[in-house]
Enzyme design. Structure first.
Site, PDB file in Angstrom:
ATOM      1  N   HIS A 172       0.833  -1.199   0.000  1.00 26.10           N
ATOM      2  CA  HIS A 172       0.000   0.000   0.000  1.00 26.10           C
ATOM      3  C   HIS A 172       0.870   1.252   0.000  1.00 26.10           C
ATOM      4  CE1 HIS A 172      -3.270   2.759   0.937  1.00 26.10           C
ATOM      5  NE2 HIS A 172      -4.109   1.764   0.678  1.00 26.10           N
ATOM      6  N   HIS A 173       0.412   2.266  -0.729  1.00 27.53           N
ATOM      7  CA  HIS A 173       1.182   3.504  -0.847  1.00 27.53           C
ATOM      8  C   HIS A 173       1.282   4.241   0.493  1.00 27.53           C
ATOM      9  CE1 HIS A 173       3.437   6.251  -3.152  1.00 27.53           C
ATOM     10  NE2 HIS A 173       2.706   6.269  -4.242  1.00 27.53           N
ATOM     11  N   ALA A 174       0.427   3.911   1.458  1.00 27.71           N
ATOM     12  CA  ALA A 174       0.558   4.501   2.787  1.00 27.71           C
ATOM     13  C   ALA A 174       1.813   3.994   3.492  1.00 27.71           C
ATOM     14  CB  ALA A 174      -0.673   4.170   3.635  1.00 27.71           C
TER      15      ALA A 174
END
Length: 468
Positions: free
Chosen positions: A134-136
């Site tokens: 995930h880009h988080a």
């Protein structure tokens, strides 16, 4: 220990929807056979090098405040590893079809936000590993750092540094999360004042060249508007309402050739990558009778990591706005236009307080951001509004030497990124071991022929070879 998610972590966690998945991905290609047992035994003792691989997001009820990162007490690496065999003939087309379907599936929010799929049955032998994160958790630069930590410099695996004892606490319940969020909220006015004060301190940096650049860009838009010309990015076939369906394709270009293209006109490697994108898109748009008479607008992510934040958790990125001069017929003119555009954009960006602006955005409750995204999605805004930009183009530098996983050499690494409504094409590149490895992420309905677009990159490289 719970740690509050940063502003940009929260932004990426909030923007996900039924058709917009917010994970980035990488396709690793290996020239030997890699088994699941070897993969697990290699990765497990190194998980502490990327702590968020064992942490999950804990949401604040009703999305009223930023979420928290907490160790997952039920973590089991087996839940994040999968194994699949390609159908014959196991060629690149079959591999692209498989990873396209894998990329469409969202990550499970009830676990740490990553997964890896070991792929067998490739024509000619070898193995592939498709990783989604995930880009988080990660950005392009930190992904390269994570790879360097998880892989080896030679076929003999190095001894992993001893992992500290991992003793995850139980996941907090809703009352504890709410109490923690309330305590953090008490400090939020002071944090907001600090961010505003930082913005005031940084605004004088806009005086001079950057201010003139911004004023010139604004004046140019006003002139075009008065002349009845479009003032935003031109419409293209891939700037429409996206679907949940993805097509992923990949290619490898000789990195030395790309580097020489840049040197031919005193340009950077990134300028050369942008020029190749412009040429490939020009060919594709012309074939679809959609070639505009103005340049495309491209968002180019820029890492904000410094020596002090190298290795820090989470994404640290901002972006500049460059042009892809698809309207210019001469490839040398396209490269020169890209070079000039990127120099102006970077000069302005270097003085604009982007990081502070992102911090200010992070004070909005996640529920409010999600509500705004749902409203825009329901309105299907790309049908009636011009796109603010046409696509995202990323170029991440990687090592120029081969890396190994569990004794098997990695021959290629193709990165893939995210799509949003109005932006149905994303082009990502990473240099590695003598190659420029391209990953094209396409909305299946808006770009139904991604293989053709990928071939145009190879054709465009042949054109530039005549000048280097």
């Amino acid at each position: 220990m719970m740690r509050r998610a940063s502003e940009i972590d929260t932004l990426f966690a909030s923007l996900e929807s039924g058709k917009t998945v917010l994970h980035v991905a990488g396709l690793c290609l290996f020239d030997g056979e890699l088994t699941m047992d070897r993969l697990r035994r290699h990765l497990e003792p190194r998980l502490h090098l990327v702590p968020r691989l064992r942490r999950r997001l804990v949401e604040v009820p009703l999305g009223l405040a930023r979420p928290y990162w907490a160790d997952d007490p039920g973590f089991d690496i087996a839940d994040h590893l999968d194994e699949v065999t390609l159908l014959a003939p196991g060629d690149e087309t079959r591999l692209a079809e498989l990873v396209s379907r894998l990329a469409e599936q969202p990550l499970d929010r009830g676990r740490p936000l990553w997964e890896a799929h070991l792929i067998h049955g490739l024509a000619g032998g070898g193995t592939a590993l498709f990783v989604k994160v995930h880009h988080a958790i990660i950005d392009g630069v930190s992904a390269a750092d994570a790879l360097a930590g998880l892989l080896d410099l030679g076929p003999e695996p190095r001894e992993a540094e001893p992992a500290p004892p991992w003793r995850p606490a139980p996941l907090p319940g809703a009352p504890e999360v709410v109490a923690r969020a309330a305590a953090d909220a008490a400090a939020q006015p002071f944090e907001l004042l600090a961010a505003q004060a930082a913005l005031v301190r940084e605004l004088p940096g806009l005086v001079g060249g950057p201010a003139r650049d911004l004023a010139g860009a604004l004046a140019g838009r006003v002139r075009r508007a008065l002349a009845g010309e479009p003032t935003l990015a031109p419409r293209t076939p891939f700037n429409g309402v996206i679907s949940p369906h993805r097509n992923l394709v990949f290619r490898t270009l000789p990195f030395d050739d790309v580097r020489r293209i840049g040197k031919s006109l005193d340009c950077t490697v990134n300028d050369a990558v942008m020029a190749l994108c412009a040429g490939a898109l020009r060919r594709w748009l012309a074939a679809h009778d959609a070639l505009p008479d103005a340049p495309l607008s491209a968002v180019v992510p820029v890492s904000t990591r410094t020596a002090d934040t190298r290795g820090a958790e989470g994404p640290r990125i901002s972006a500049v706005l460059g042009v892809l001069p698809v309207h210019l017929a001469d490839p040398r003119d396209r490269l020169a236009a890209v070079r000039d555009s990127m120099r102006r954009a970077k000069r302005t960006h270097a003085r604009v307080p982007v990081g502070t602006l992102v911090r200010l955005l992070g004070f909005a409750p996640p529920a409010l951001a999600a509500l705004g995204i749902r409203a825009l999605t329901a309105a299907r805004w790309p049908r009636f509004a011009p796109p603010p930009f046409n696509l995202i183009v990323s170029n991440v530098p990687g090592p120029d030497f081969p890396l190994y996983l569990a004794g098997v050499r990695m021959t290629g690494y193709h990165p893939f990124s995210i799509l949003f409504d109005g932006q149905g094409l994303n082009i990502t590149a990473q240099s590695y071991a003598g190659g420029l490895h391209l990953g094209l992420t396409c909305c299946a309905e808006l770009v139904p022929d991604p293989e053709t677009l990928a071939e145009h990159f190879e054709e465009e490289l042949e054109v530039y070879r005549a000048f280097i």
